[in-house]
Enzyme design. Structure first.
Site, PDB file in Angstrom:
ATOM      1  CG  HIS A 122      -2.247  -0.613   0.901  1.00  0.00           C
ATOM      2  ND1 HIS A 122      -2.569  -1.889   1.239  1.00  0.00           N
ATOM      3  CD2 HIS A 122      -3.296  -0.114   0.230  1.00  0.00           C
ATOM      4  CE1 HIS A 122      -3.776  -2.155   0.796  1.00  0.00           C
ATOM      5  NE2 HIS A 122      -4.248  -1.087   0.188  1.00  0.00           N
ATOM      6  NE  ARG A 162      -6.569  -3.078  -9.586  1.00  0.00           N
ATOM      7  CZ  ARG A 162      -5.617  -2.405 -10.236  1.00  0.00           C
ATOM      8  NH1 ARG A 162      -5.594  -1.097 -10.233  1.00  0.00           N
ATOM      9  NH2 ARG A 162      -4.671  -3.060 -10.891  1.00  0.00           N
ATOM     10  CD  GLU A 197      -6.897 -11.067 -14.027  1.00  0.00           C
ATOM     11  OE1 GLU A 197      -6.079 -10.225 -13.646  1.00  0.00           O
ATOM     12  OE2 GLU A 197      -8.053 -11.137 -13.578  1.00  0.00           O
ATOM     13  CB  CYS A 226      -6.545  -2.685 -17.253  1.00  0.00           C
ATOM     14  SG  CYS A 226      -6.940  -4.357 -16.772  1.00  0.00           S
ATOM     15  CG  ASP A 285      -3.386 -11.300 -11.234  1.00  0.00           C
ATOM     16  OD1 ASP A 285      -2.633 -11.652 -10.309  1.00  0.00           O
ATOM     17  OD2 ASP A 285      -4.441 -10.671 -11.045  1.00  0.00           O
TER      18      ASP A 285
HETATM   19  C1  PEP Z   1      -3.913  -7.217 -13.393  1.00  0.00           C
HETATM   20  O1  PEP Z   1      -3.863  -8.338 -12.890  1.00  0.00           O
HETATM   21  O2  PEP Z   1      -3.093  -6.808 -14.247  1.00  0.00           O
HETATM   22  C2  PEP Z   1      -4.979  -6.273 -13.010  1.00  0.00           C
HETATM   23  C3  PEP Z   1      -5.150  -5.144 -13.652  1.00  0.00           C
HETATM   24  O3  PEP Z   1      -5.746  -6.597 -11.948  1.00  0.00           O
HETATM   25  P1  PEP Z   1      -5.275  -6.507 -10.411  1.00  0.00           P
HETATM   26  O4  PEP Z   1      -3.976  -5.743 -10.387  1.00  0.00           O
HETATM   27  O5  PEP Z   1      -6.379  -5.824  -9.702  1.00  0.00           O
HETATM   28  O6  PEP Z   1      -5.131  -7.945 -10.074  1.00  0.00           O
HETATM   29 MG    MG Z   2      -5.539  -9.134 -11.828  1.00  0.00          MG
END
Ligand code: PEP
Ligand code: MG
Length: 580
Positions: free
Chosen positions: A198, A305, A442, A513, A466
């Site tokens: 964080h 998110r 992902e 993203c 991910d």
């Molecule tokens: C990702 O996995 O790239 C993503 C955008 O989702 P998060 O970071 O929320 O897992």
């Molecule tokens: Mg993700």
């Protein structure tokens, strides 16, 4: 003597200033026995320290409620205020002072150890984690007892000019980090923390250069040492000589000039030199983030998110609360796309109020997370789907499903979306009948067997955070393996290219993203692969736009194709350097 140490670069930029050591109060606690006659005064001292800590949190809470502040902080501060008034922490140390004549710091630390042990015994991983918050709260009270308030103050340099402060700490909580905004802290370095902690996220959102995971920086640095934080290379330079200092001053001035020039790009259309238009969208966690989205005039919200609405609370947001949150974002974007991702809970993102939360174990990244959890808990999923659908009446809402791997998961999700639509029709509630449904790619399995996703969905969004974690088998939150977390691994790039090419050939819009989309070093590579929709933290949008304005998409294609044929990451990195 000049020397450098390296850690994880989590927030770009350069800071030059004097070290301000944030001491690790808990390691420096005095232990002594009071004389009987000193007991009443010690109780007063303890009460005063609790009151001072409370006042600090209240003032931080006020600062954190400014629209420009990262929204997750408010919930952390509320949690810390709650812990601060817990009788277990307030009353028991008083007993230890009275009955055993311990000094206040010692009494407090003993009680903290008891409370932490109780938290450690919890099965619920969310509750277990909260022991960190207890420690941070106690540390704040100890600081007040020691007469060292946690709030930092700006000071003047030797020649009278204001100097940047570089905060050097073993670890920092997000609540500490919020102070940096108003005090214009130049940068910070910590021994602990990973790129997705964080603290790192807050640093990025505040655009403060930061390096974390330095292991042993703090013991090597003295208060007032001259430091350079290079948040781009992940380096901390201690006691730099005049030549290095001058080099970094020039770099810093150039970066600042760049940043202020970039603000002029707010209204410019993002298009390459050869006229290819690019959509630059924003990632948000909570509706409060919309102020940042507006400030850079993003082309849409590419990723909301929604799990952040479920975190750090004892209850669940019901359908109406969710609807209001989604509606406010849809309305604020006034017809620009708003991509709302369904609950991606699990792995490092926990919400204790969710049913079956104890099943999200023991290897959470590979366990019951995201769509897997939602399909296992259809009532929670349906409530969220209805809320998102209802919000679609107020803007151009799109629905995004995370972590799909199997065609059957797509089918089941689509059935539940149909069920939610029927329920709304029966209740005569309005929604966009033609709402677009997309899937996140992902998991490598989805990237390699994309057919059903192309046939059943309207758009795709690549979650590179991910995708890299699962392709390389690297826990994205573990600093010990952070050096192996590499977006430029040929396997990762080939998967990304495969999804973009295949998706677009099938007529679907494909976005990225994950963090890669907001990394300026990756812009030309992604353009050359064919990416046309980028979604990132709002603070990154103008820099990426600037890169796009200077790139020629057609010229990049053959160069990137050559790069994608390399088998070794180092060769790819070299070729990437030559794309500029
Ligand atoms: C990702 O996995 O790239 C993503 C955008 O989702 P998060 O970071 O929320 O897992
Ligand atoms: Mg993700």
């Amino acid at each position: 003597m000049t020397f450098s140490i390296f850690g994880l670069a989590v927030s770009q930029g350069i800071a030059i200033g004097r070290a301000h050591l944030v001491s690790h109060a808990l390691l420096e606690v005095a232990q002594y026995q009071l004389r009987d006659k000193d007991v009443p005064a010690e109780l007063v001292r303890l009460d005063a320290a609790f009151a001072a800590a409370k006042a600090e949190l209240e003032s931080l809470r006020e600062e954190a409620s400014a629209p420009s502040s990262p929204s997750e902080l408010v919930v952390f501060l509320d949690l810390h205020t709650m812990i601060l008034s817990d009788p277990m922490l307030v009353d028991e140390p008083r007993v230890l002072i009275k009955e055993r004549r311990c000094n206040a710091e010692w009494a407090l630390v003993q009680q903290m150890q008891q409370v932490v042990a109780q938290f450690e015994a919890f099965d619920d991983p969310y509750l277990r984690e909260r022991k960190q918050d207890v420690v941070q709260v106690v540390e704040r009270v100890i600081k007040a007892l020691q007469g060292k308030p946690r709030k930092l103050t700006k000071r003047s340099g030797k020649d009278g000019r204001d100097e940047d402060l570089i905060v050097v700490a073993h670890d920092l909580s997000p609540a500490d980090t919020i102070q940096f905004k108003n005090l214009k802290i130049g940068g910070f370095v910590t021994d602990l923390g990973g790129a997705t902690s964080h603290t790192a996220i807050v640093a990025r959102s505040l655009a403060i250069p930061a390096v974390v995971g330095m292991n042993h920086a703090r013991p090597l640095i003295q208060d007032d040492d001259l430091l350079i934080v290079d948040g781009t290379r992940g380096a901390l330079i201690i006691d730099p000589d005049e030549r290095i200092l001058e080099e970094y001053r020039l770099k810093k001035t150039a970066l600042e000039l760049e940043r202020s020039k970039r603000k002029r790009l707010k209204t410019a259309k993002a298009a390459t030199l050869d006229g290819v238009e690019i959509s630059l969208q924003a990632n948000i966690e909570l509706p409060q983030d919309m102020a940042d989205v507006k400030a850079v005039d993003a082309d849409g919200v590419g990723l909301f998110r929604t799990e952040f609405l479920f975190m750090n609370r004892d209850d669940l947001p019901d359908e109406d609360e969710q609807f209001e949150a989604y509606k406010s974002v849809a309305k604020a974007m006034g017809g620009k796309p708003v991509t709302i991702r369904t609950l991606d809970i699990g792995a490092d993102k926990e919400a204790k109020a969710l049913r079956g939360a104890e099943r999200i174990q023991p290897n959470p990244a590979l366990g019951l997370r995201a769509i897997r959890y939602c399909l296992a808990e259809p009532q929670i999923f349906l409530a969220q789907l209805r809320a998102i659908l209802r919000a679609s009446h107020y803007g151009k809402v799109r629905l995004l499903i995370p972590m799909l791997a199997h065609a059957s998961e797509v089918d089941q999700a689509l059935v539940l979306i149909e069920t939610a639509k029927t329920q709304l029709r029966n209740a005569k509630l309005k929604f966009d009948e033609a709402i677009e449904i997309g899937g996140m790619v992902e998991v490598p399995a989805a990237a390699l067997a994309l057919g059903p996703f192309l046939r059943k969905l309207d758009f795709l969004s690549i979650g590179t955070n991910d995708l890299i974690q699962y392709t390389l088998a690297i826990d994205r939150t573990d600093e010990a393996v952070a050096h192996l977390y590499d977006p430029l691994h040929p396997a990762v790039l080939r998967l990304i290219s495969l999804v973009i090419q295949t998706g677009q050939r099938a007529g679907l819009s494909v976005s990225v993203c994950g963090e890669m989309a907001g990394d300026p070093r990756m812009t030309r590579l992604l353009l050359g692969i064919g990416l046309r929709v980028f979604s990132m933290h709002p603070a990154q949008i103008l820099e990426i736009k600037q890169n796009i304005l200077m790139a020629d998409a057609a010229q990049l294609v053959p160069k990137v194709n050559r790069l994608l044929r390399f088998e070794e990451t180092e060769k790819i990195r070299e070729a990437l350097g030559k794309l500029a």
